[in-house]
Design an enzyme around this catalytic site. Structure first.
Site, PDB file in Angstrom:
ATOM      1  N   LYS A  24       0.839  -1.210   0.000  1.00 24.64           N
ATOM      2  CA  LYS A  24       0.000   0.000   0.000  1.00 24.64           C
ATOM      3  C   LYS A  24       0.872   1.257   0.000  1.00 24.64           C
ATOM      4  CE  LYS A  24      -1.753   1.704   4.047  1.00 24.64           C
ATOM      5  NZ  LYS A  24      -1.562   3.149   4.267  1.00 24.64           N
ATOM      6  N   ASN A  25       1.842   1.299   0.946  1.00 24.64           N
ATOM      7  CA  ASN A  25       2.598   2.536   1.119  1.00 24.64           C
ATOM      8  C   ASN A  25       3.528   2.825  -0.048  1.00 24.64           C
ATOM      9  OD1 ASN A  25       1.261   2.919   3.468  1.00 24.64           O
ATOM     10  ND2 ASN A  25       2.972   2.393   4.823  1.00 24.64           N
ATOM     11  N   ARG A  94      -4.426  11.058   4.374  1.00 32.01           N
ATOM     12  CA  ARG A  94      -3.352  12.027   4.520  1.00 32.01           C
ATOM     13  C   ARG A  94      -2.283  11.866   3.434  1.00 32.01           C
ATOM     14  NH1 ARG A  94       1.301  12.598   7.096  1.00 32.01           N
ATOM     15  NH2 ARG A  94       1.647  14.522   8.261  1.00 32.01           N
ATOM     16  N   CYS A 118      -4.820  13.781  13.123  1.00 30.92           N
ATOM     17  CA  CYS A 118      -4.872  12.370  12.748  1.00 30.92           C
ATOM     18  C   CYS A 118      -4.931  11.544  14.012  1.00 30.92           C
ATOM     19  CB  CYS A 118      -3.630  12.017  11.949  1.00 30.92           C
ATOM     20  SG  CYS A 118      -3.464  10.278  11.651  1.00 30.92           S
ATOM     21  N   ARG A 123       1.215  14.143  13.434  1.00 31.14           N
ATOM     22  CA  ARG A 123       1.596  13.925  12.029  1.00 31.14           C
ATOM     23  C   ARG A 123       1.739  15.236  11.284  1.00 31.14           C
ATOM     24  NH1 ARG A 123      -0.917   8.298   9.839  1.00 31.14           N
ATOM     25  NH2 ARG A 123       0.936   8.331   8.595  1.00 31.14           N
ATOM     26  N   ILE A 125       3.621  18.240   8.938  1.00 28.69           N
ATOM     27  CA  ILE A 125       4.282  18.181   7.628  1.00 28.69           C
ATOM     28  C   ILE A 125       5.403  19.223   7.538  1.00 28.69           C
ATOM     29  CG2 ILE A 125       2.384  17.132   6.294  1.00 28.69           C
ATOM     30  CD1 ILE A 125       1.738  19.989   5.277  1.00 28.69           C
ATOM     31  N   ASP A 126       5.891  19.647   8.725  1.00 21.98           N
ATOM     32  CA  ASP A 126       6.923  20.693   8.714  1.00 21.98           C
ATOM     33  C   ASP A 126       8.175  20.284   7.940  1.00 21.98           C
ATOM     34  OD1 ASP A 126       7.020  18.841  10.917  1.00 21.98           O
ATOM     35  OD2 ASP A 126       8.654  19.998  11.772  1.00 21.98           O
ATOM     36  N   ASP A 309       4.106   0.077  12.153  1.00 20.17           N
ATOM     37  CA  ASP A 309       2.890  -0.506  11.588  1.00 20.17           C
ATOM     38  C   ASP A 309       2.690  -1.972  11.993  1.00 20.17           C
ATOM     39  OD1 ASP A 309       2.312   1.906  10.430  1.00 20.17           O
ATOM     40  OD2 ASP A 309       2.860   1.332   8.394  1.00 20.17           O
ATOM     41  N   VAL A 331       7.857   6.254  17.032  1.00 18.78           N
ATOM     42  CA  VAL A 331       7.618   6.924  15.745  1.00 18.78           C
ATOM     43  C   VAL A 331       6.395   7.842  15.816  1.00 18.78           C
ATOM     44  CG1 VAL A 331       7.203   6.574  13.275  1.00 18.78           C
ATOM     45  CG2 VAL A 331       8.753   5.046  14.504  1.00 18.78           C
ATOM     46  N   ARG A 401      -8.952  -0.015   4.247  1.00 19.44           N
ATOM     47  CA  ARG A 401      -8.014   0.972   3.712  1.00 19.44           C
ATOM     48  C   ARG A 401      -6.725   0.300   3.242  1.00 19.44           C
ATOM     49  NH1 ARG A 401      -5.923   4.637   7.735  1.00 19.44           N
ATOM     50  NH2 ARG A 401      -4.528   4.888   5.984  1.00 19.44           N
TER      51      ARG A 401
HETATM   52  C1  UD1 Z   1       4.353   6.498   6.519  1.00 18.88           C
HETATM   53  C2  UD1 Z   1       3.391   5.363   6.309  1.00 18.88           C
HETATM   54  C3  UD1 Z   1       2.860   4.846   7.646  1.00 18.88           C
HETATM   55  C4  UD1 Z   1       3.997   4.511   8.580  1.00 18.88           C
HETATM   56  C5  UD1 Z   1       4.964   5.674   8.695  1.00 18.88           C
HETATM   57  C6  UD1 Z   1       6.207   5.353   9.518  1.00 18.88           C
HETATM   58  C7  UD1 Z   1       2.402   5.873   4.175  1.00 18.88           C
HETATM   59  C8  UD1 Z   1       1.177   6.245   3.440  1.00 18.88           C
HETATM   60  N1  UD1 Z   1       2.278   5.803   5.512  1.00 18.88           N
HETATM   61  O1  UD1 Z   1       3.612   7.580   7.102  1.00 18.88           O
HETATM   62  O2  UD1 Z   1       2.064   3.681   7.402  1.00 18.88           O
HETATM   63  O3  UD1 Z   1       3.494   4.214   9.863  1.00 18.88           O
HETATM   64  O4  UD1 Z   1       5.408   6.080   7.377  1.00 18.88           O
HETATM   65  O5  UD1 Z   1       6.848   4.230   9.018  1.00 18.88           O
HETATM   66  O6  UD1 Z   1       3.441   5.620   3.589  1.00 18.88           O
HETATM   67  N2  UD1 Z   1       6.737  14.043  11.193  1.00 18.88           N
HETATM   68  C9  UD1 Z   1       6.902  15.363  11.552  1.00 18.88           C
HETATM   69  N3  UD1 Z   1       7.005  16.285  10.548  1.00 18.88           N
HETATM   70  C10 UD1 Z   1       6.945  15.948   9.218  1.00 18.88           C
HETATM   71  C11 UD1 Z   1       6.764  14.589   8.874  1.00 18.88           C
HETATM   72  C12 UD1 Z   1       6.660  13.662   9.883  1.00 18.88           C
HETATM   73  O7  UD1 Z   1       6.990  15.704  12.729  1.00 18.88           O
HETATM   74  O8  UD1 Z   1       7.051  16.833   8.373  1.00 18.88           O
HETATM   75  C13 UD1 Z   1       6.630  13.020  12.252  1.00 18.88           C
HETATM   76  C14 UD1 Z   1       5.262  12.353  12.272  1.00 18.88           C
HETATM   77  O9  UD1 Z   1       4.342  13.106  13.021  1.00 18.88           O
HETATM   78  C15 UD1 Z   1       5.588  11.016  12.897  1.00 18.88           C
HETATM   79  C16 UD1 Z   1       7.008  10.726  12.396  1.00 18.88           C
HETATM   80  O10 UD1 Z   1       7.529  11.962  11.958  1.00 18.88           O
HETATM   81  O11 UD1 Z   1       5.617  11.134  14.284  1.00 18.88           O
HETATM   82  C17 UD1 Z   1       7.058   9.728  11.245  1.00 18.88           C
HETATM   83  O12 UD1 Z   1       6.264  10.180  10.177  1.00 18.88           O
HETATM   84  P1  UD1 Z   1       6.536   9.754   8.665  1.00 18.88           P
HETATM   85  O13 UD1 Z   1       7.726   8.865   8.577  1.00 18.88           O
HETATM   86  O14 UD1 Z   1       6.532  10.994   7.850  1.00 18.88           O
HETATM   87  O15 UD1 Z   1       5.242   8.902   8.345  1.00 18.88           O
HETATM   88  P2  UD1 Z   1       4.236   9.043   7.138  1.00 18.88           P
HETATM   89  O16 UD1 Z   1       4.990   9.287   5.878  1.00 18.88           O
HETATM   90  O17 UD1 Z   1       3.151   9.971   7.504  1.00 18.88           O
END
Ligand code: UD1
Length: 426
Positions: A24-25, A94, A118, A123, A125-126, A309, A331, A401
């Site tokens: 999926k990812n 997301r 979420c 989560r 996106i900074d 996950d 995480v 999902r």
């Molecule tokens: C992806 C996966 C999800 C998996 C996760 C970690 C997809 C669709 N989803 O989610 O299934 O659990 O990787 O392996 O691929 N963070 C920030 N700022 C940012 C980005 C992330 O603080 O700009 C934090 C998040 O809040 C979280 C951590 O970093 O606590 C990890 O997030 P990230 O690796 O980005 O996960 P996703 O890409 O959202």
């Protein structure tokens, strides 16, 4: 309102072989990447799950044609002429924000609804924004939309991520392949899905090296030199890990096929530590267990560490082990909602910050429980299989999902699971 639930008969078994779907990812980001090669890309081994339908709709709203034949998705991006993704889709999933990178790559601009809160933590996106800003993107917020423009074009640079975020690494990768010059992404995520994305981008004409390590180097090419491609999605390591947890729970023997065992090294080590016999081949993994489950300590970390996950599925195993396990979630914040559902089935778990203390119990009892997220839902169905009596898992939409035909696959392994309509509350 009528909803479907999964009804599970307890004291069941899970044994035999199961084919793992495409990840999926990975597939979600491969669909977004197709935006960078004008024309028709075909992505094979795409799982039949609702998140893929949402991402297909995201592309359609941009002007793409997306057609599915069995597990192949043909994505024709030649007529894409919009760069906006509405809140209605971003709020459903997301991962819709992964079109941000390819849209600024293709159009030099994007307008993507800001993702809201979420269930599994803030989560933010900074890191996506800081990295893209370093590449030359300027952001503003307009009525809940993130407006991205590139007044001076995209230019290569060195970006050091605060944390190896999967989504930020992917967005930066997809923007930088068409940036002017060389980009280095340091402290990059190393997940197999990042390697899959880089392989597809390279097949489309990009120059990406180092994917799968913490330093990714990209030599930018012109957008015009990017072209569509055919790509086969890698196997879903989380689906594989979920079935293996099920095999470990019931004793198996259970074999998952179409998965590279290297994707799951730490999870397989944990299965062995918990008393399971694990065997691997080129694209399969088997698990069996004849001894009692042993407790173990687990901490989730970015790949190649233990995947967040699979945290719920292994918390379930720990809850039936002979002793106490400590599970540490590093995480995501708030990713222990599963524990309260499992406690309703008789598990003994206490949460202390980002640690869960799991004291093994001798058995679980069937109950009405609710999927709090996708992986928790998968684990609750497994819990129902070993519990005593009947379990009714609600909020099956979460499971849909990300798990293709979950109930059907478990039934082929011998579990008594069925989907039924329910009018009940929850
Ligand atoms: C992806 C996966 C999800 C998996 C996760 C970690 C997809 C669709 N989803 O989610 O299934 O659990 O990787 O392996 O691929 N963070 C920030 N700022 C940012 C980005 C992330 O603080 O700009 C934090 C998040 O809040 C979280 C951590 O970093 O606590 C990890 O997030 P990230 O690796 O980005 O996960 P996703 O890409 O959202």
């Amino acid at each position: 309102m009528s909803e479907e639930i999964i009804v599970v008969e307890g004291n069941g078994t899970l044994a035999g072989e199961v084919h793992v779907s495409g990840a999926k990812n990975s597939a979600l980001k491969l669909i977004a990447a197709a935006l960078l090669g004008q024309g028709k890309s075909t992505i094979h081994n795409v799982p039949l799950i609702s998140d893929i339908e949402i991402m297909s709709e995201v592309l359609r709203r941009l002007g793409a044609t997306v057609e599915r034949t069995d597990h192949a998705l043909a994505v024709d991006t030649s007529k894409v002429d919009k760069w906006e993704t509405p809140y209605e889709l971003v709020s459903k999933m997301r991962a819709s924000i992964s079109v941000l990178g390819p849209l600024v790559g293709r159009f030099g601009r994007a307008r993507v609804a800001m993702p809201g809160g979420c269930q599994i933590g803030a989560r933010k996106i900074d890191m996506h924004l800081a990295g893209l800003t370093a590449l030359g993107v300027e952001f503003s917020v307009d009525h809940g939309f993130l407006e991205a423009t590139t007044p001076h074009g995209l230019h290569g640079t060195e970006v050091i991520l605060d944390f190896p975020s999967v989504g930020a690494t992917e967005n930066l990768l997809m923007a930088s392949v068409v940036a002017h010059g060389r980009t280095v992404i340091a402290n990059a995520a190393c997940e197999p899905e990042i390697v899959d994305l880089a392989n597809m981008l390279n097949d489309m004409g990009a120059h990406v090296r180092g994917a799968g390590t913490s330093v990714i180097e990209v030599c930018g090419v012109s957008l015009a030199s990017m072209h569509p491609c055919n790509h086969v999605t890698v196997g879903d390591r989380i689906e594989a890990g979920t079935f293996l947890a099920g095999g470990a729970l019931t004793g198996g023997p259970l074999t998952v096929r179409s998965i590279d065992p290297a994707f799951l090294r730490v999870a397989l080590m944990k299965l062995s530590a918990m008393g399971c016999d694990v065997e691997t081949g080129d694209d399969w993994i088997s698990v069996a267990r004849t001894r009692p489950l042993r407790p173990t300590d687990i901490q989730t970390l970015p790949h190649p560490g233990f995947p967040t996950d699979l945290q719920a599925q292994f918390m379930l195993l720990a809850s039936l082990a002979d002793g106490m396990s400590v599970i540490t979630e590093n995480v995501f914040e708030n990713r222990f909602m599963f524990a309260s559902e499992l406690k309703r089935m008789g598990a003994d778990i206490s949460i202390d910050g980002h640690h869960a203390l799991v004291r093994g119990v001798s058995g679980l009892q069937g109950a009405d429980v609710s999927s709090t997220d996708l992986r928790a839902g998968g684990a609750l169905v497994l819990a129902g299989i070993v519990a005593e009596g009947e379990t009714r898992v609600h909020k099956v939409v979460h499971i849909d999902r990300g798990y293709e035909d979950y109930a059907g696959k478990l039934a082929t392994l011998g579990a008594q699971v069925r989907r039924v309509a329910s009018n009940g509350p929850m």
